[in-house]
Motif scaffolding. Structure first.
Motif, PDB file in Angstrom:
ATOM      1  N   GLU A 216       0.838  -1.209   0.000  1.00 11.45           N
ATOM      2  CA  GLU A 216       0.000   0.000   0.000  1.00 11.45           C
ATOM      3  C   GLU A 216       0.867   1.251   0.000  1.00 11.45           C
ATOM      4  OE1 GLU A 216      -2.778   2.465   3.141  1.00 11.45           O
ATOM      5  OE2 GLU A 216      -2.730   0.275   3.313  1.00 11.45           O
ATOM      6  N   HIS A 217       1.898   1.254   0.811  1.00 11.67           N
ATOM      7  CA  HIS A 217       2.771   2.421   0.889  1.00 11.67           C
ATOM      8  C   HIS A 217       3.570   2.611  -0.406  1.00 11.67           C
ATOM      9  CE1 HIS A 217       2.739   1.902   5.560  1.00 11.67           C
ATOM     10  NE2 HIS A 217       1.605   2.377   5.092  1.00 11.67           N
ATOM     11  N   ALA A 218       4.038   1.506  -0.964  1.00 11.68           N
ATOM     12  CA  ALA A 218       4.789   1.607  -2.216  1.00 11.68           C
ATOM     13  C   ALA A 218       3.896   2.097  -3.344  1.00 11.68           C
ATOM     14  CB  ALA A 218       5.400   0.256  -2.565  1.00 11.68           C
ATOM     15  N   ALA A 219       2.659   1.635  -3.382  1.00  8.83           N
ATOM     16  CA  ALA A 219       1.720   2.068  -4.420  1.00  8.83           C
ATOM     17  C   ALA A 219       1.422   3.552  -4.309  1.00  8.83           C
ATOM     18  CB  ALA A 219       0.423   1.258  -4.321  1.00  8.83           C
ATOM     19  N   ALA A 220       1.560   4.105  -3.092  1.00  7.01           N
ATOM     20  CA  ALA A 220       1.322   5.540  -2.892  1.00  7.01           C
ATOM     21  C   ALA A 220       2.548   6.371  -3.256  1.00  7.01           C
ATOM     22  CB  ALA A 220       0.946   5.796  -1.438  1.00  7.01           C
ATOM     23  N   GLY A 221       3.646   5.704  -3.597  1.00  4.86           N
ATOM     24  CA  GLY A 221       4.832   6.428  -4.037  1.00  4.86           C
ATOM     25  C   GLY A 221       6.038   6.343  -3.127  1.00  4.86           C
ATOM     26  N   ALA A 222       5.918   5.621  -2.018  1.00  8.80           N
ATOM     27  CA  ALA A 222       7.059   5.523  -1.103  1.00  8.80           C
ATOM     28  C   ALA A 222       8.228   4.835  -1.797  1.00  8.80           C
ATOM     29  CB  ALA A 222       6.665   4.749   0.147  1.00  8.80           C
ATOM     30  N   GLY A 223       9.389   5.471  -1.716  1.00  9.61           N
ATOM     31  CA  GLY A 223      10.581   4.905  -2.328  1.00  9.61           C
ATOM     32  C   GLY A 223      11.474   4.188  -1.334  1.00  9.61           C
ATOM     33  N   LEU A 224      11.072   4.185  -0.069  1.00  8.75           N
ATOM     34  CA  LEU A 224      11.826   3.497   0.967  1.00  8.75           C
ATOM     35  C   LEU A 224      10.849   2.924   1.976  1.00  8.75           C
ATOM     36  CD1 LEU A 224      15.097   4.611   2.660  1.00  8.75           C
ATOM     37  CD2 LEU A 224      13.170   3.914   4.085  1.00  8.75           C
ATOM     38  N   LEU A 225      11.023   1.645   2.305  1.00  8.40           N
ATOM     39  CA  LEU A 225      10.154   0.954   3.250  1.00  8.40           C
ATOM     40  C   LEU A 225      10.961   0.522   4.465  1.00  8.40           C
ATOM     41  CD1 LEU A 225       8.267  -1.433   0.780  1.00  8.40           C
ATOM     42  CD2 LEU A 225       7.531   0.828   1.560  1.00  8.40           C
ATOM     43  N   LEU A 226      10.388   0.697   5.656  1.00 12.01           N
ATOM     44  CA  LEU A 226      11.005   0.219   6.881  1.00 12.01           C
ATOM     45  C   LEU A 226      10.497  -1.186   7.183  1.00 12.01           C
ATOM     46  CD1 LEU A 226      10.865   3.312   9.274  1.00 12.01           C
ATOM     47  CD2 LEU A 226      12.449   2.800   7.423  1.00 12.01           C
ATOM     48  N   THR A 227      11.413  -2.077   7.521  1.00  9.13           N
ATOM     49  CA  THR A 227      11.029  -3.457   7.790  1.00  9.13           C
ATOM     50  C   THR A 227      10.245  -3.579   9.099  1.00  9.13           C
ATOM     51  OG1 THR A 227      13.144  -3.833   8.899  1.00  9.13           O
ATOM     52  CG2 THR A 227      12.991  -4.444   6.556  1.00  9.13           C
ATOM     53  N   CYS A 228       9.556  -4.693   9.229  1.00  6.31           N
ATOM     54  CA  CYS A 228       8.758  -4.974  10.427  1.00  6.31           C
ATOM     55  C   CYS A 228       9.665  -5.572  11.503  1.00  6.31           C
ATOM     56  CB  CYS A 228       7.626  -5.939  10.071  1.00  6.31           C
ATOM     57  SG  CYS A 228       6.480  -6.267  11.427  1.00  6.31           S
ATOM     58  N   THR A 229      10.615  -4.761  11.962  1.00  2.29           N
ATOM     59  CA  THR A 229      11.604  -5.232  12.935  1.00  2.29           C
ATOM     60  C   THR A 229      11.859  -4.195  14.024  1.00  2.29           C
ATOM     61  OG1 THR A 229      13.347  -4.441  11.423  1.00  2.29           O
ATOM     62  CG2 THR A 229      12.796  -6.796  11.340  1.00  2.29           C
ATOM     63  N   PHE A 230      10.877  -3.390  14.333  1.00  2.00           N
ATOM     64  CA  PHE A 230      11.041  -2.311  15.306  1.00  2.00           C
ATOM     65  C   PHE A 230      11.613  -2.826  16.621  1.00  2.00           C
ATOM     66  CE2 PHE A 230       9.456   0.459  18.710  1.00  2.00           C
ATOM     67  CZ  PHE A 230       9.744   1.719  18.231  1.00  2.00           C
TER      68      PHE A 230
END
Length: 275
Positions: free
Chosen positions: A44-58
């Motif tokens: 969803e975030h990438a489709a909105a244009g995000a060029g960087l994703l944070l992994t699910c490892t908080f």
């Protein structure tokens, strides 16, 4: 290289809660049990244009995760997190995310050995899993952030640090350090970018971005919160509140708690409107 005008992703934790993650559960538990749900949020975030994703490892470096899952699964969690993000957005950069451990805080000295060991293992696991860079977020203490950054840089990857200050303006960390001083310290230690996350968008963030444009030698990150469930700003209102920081020179921007793909689209539209 990071920036200029790199659209970051939105919230992962609150997005999983909206999809049914129980209040007592950690997102990493769903990464193993329901990876498709985590993948959908990334997509969803990438489709909105995000060029960087944070992994699910908080929580990967935090004792709270070790208490819920076998510590030997740190490497498996890191591998799964990077893989799921890559599957969701093959063309986006993947940042291995690490939040605070909870070991440091007001009135408590940072336990150097424990922090160095926890962040070191988590950072090495994310590097081995193929993360493009490491992202140390929601940091509250300068000493802990320093140890986290040293561990991250030891992998050879770029590293970004974002603080969640309180009070103010002026904003300070829980150890009393002015946020400006903390950002300069991270830049001097080799952070590729530095900034804030999970703060309110608005005048104080814009003032910090303006200061960073003239004083911070690395790109400034603005990843404010859109709000917690039940009190989330509408996408257009969130983008309007964040716009002054974009105009002031924020190089990397996205959303923290409550920010969805619609919030990211609104931010991207605001950025396009800025000459």
């Amino acid at each position: 290289m990071l920036g200029p005008r790199l659209l970051l992703d939105g919230a992962l934790g609150t997005a999983l809660i909206a999809r049914g993650l129980p209040p007592e559960a950690l997102p990493e538990e769903w990464l193993l049990a329901r990876p498709g749900v985590v993948r959908d949020v990334h997509a969803e975030h990438a489709a909105a244009g995000a060029g960087l994703l944070l992994t699910c490892t908080f929580n990967l470096a935090a004792p709270r995760l070790a208490a819920r899952l076998d510590p030997v699964r740190v490497e498996a969690l890191a591998a799964a997190a990077v893989r799921v993000a890559r599957e969701a957005a093959p063309h986006a950069r993947v940042a291995g995310a690490l939040g605070p451990t909870g070991l440091a805080g007001p009135g408590r000295s940072a336990p150097v050995r424990a922090l160095a060991a926890g962040y070191g293992r988590a950072a090495r696991a994310l590097c081995a899993a193929g993360a493009d860079l490491l992202w140390l977020e929601t940091q509250h203490e300068r000493a802990e952030a320093r140890l986290a950054l040293v561990a991250a840089r030891a992998t050879g990857l770029e590293a970004v640090v974002t603080f969640t200050p309180s009070g103010g303006p002026p904003w300070t960390l829980t150890d009393g350090t002015p946020v400006e001083e903390a950002l300069l310290a991270m830049a001097s230690l080799g952070a590729s970018a530095a900034g804030v996350n999970c703060v309110a968008p608005g005048a104080a963030l814009a003032e910090l971005a303006a200061w960073a444009r003239g004083a911070l030698p690395v790109p400034f990150v603005a990843k404010p919160s859109a709000g917690l469930p039940g009190a989330v700003r509408a996408p257009e209102a969130f983008a309007a509140d964040l716009s002054p920081a974009l105009r002031a020179g924020a190089a990397l921007a996205g959303g923290c708690c409550g920010a969805t793909g619609d919030h990211l689209r609104a931010v991207a539209a605001s950025w396009r409107a800025i000459a």
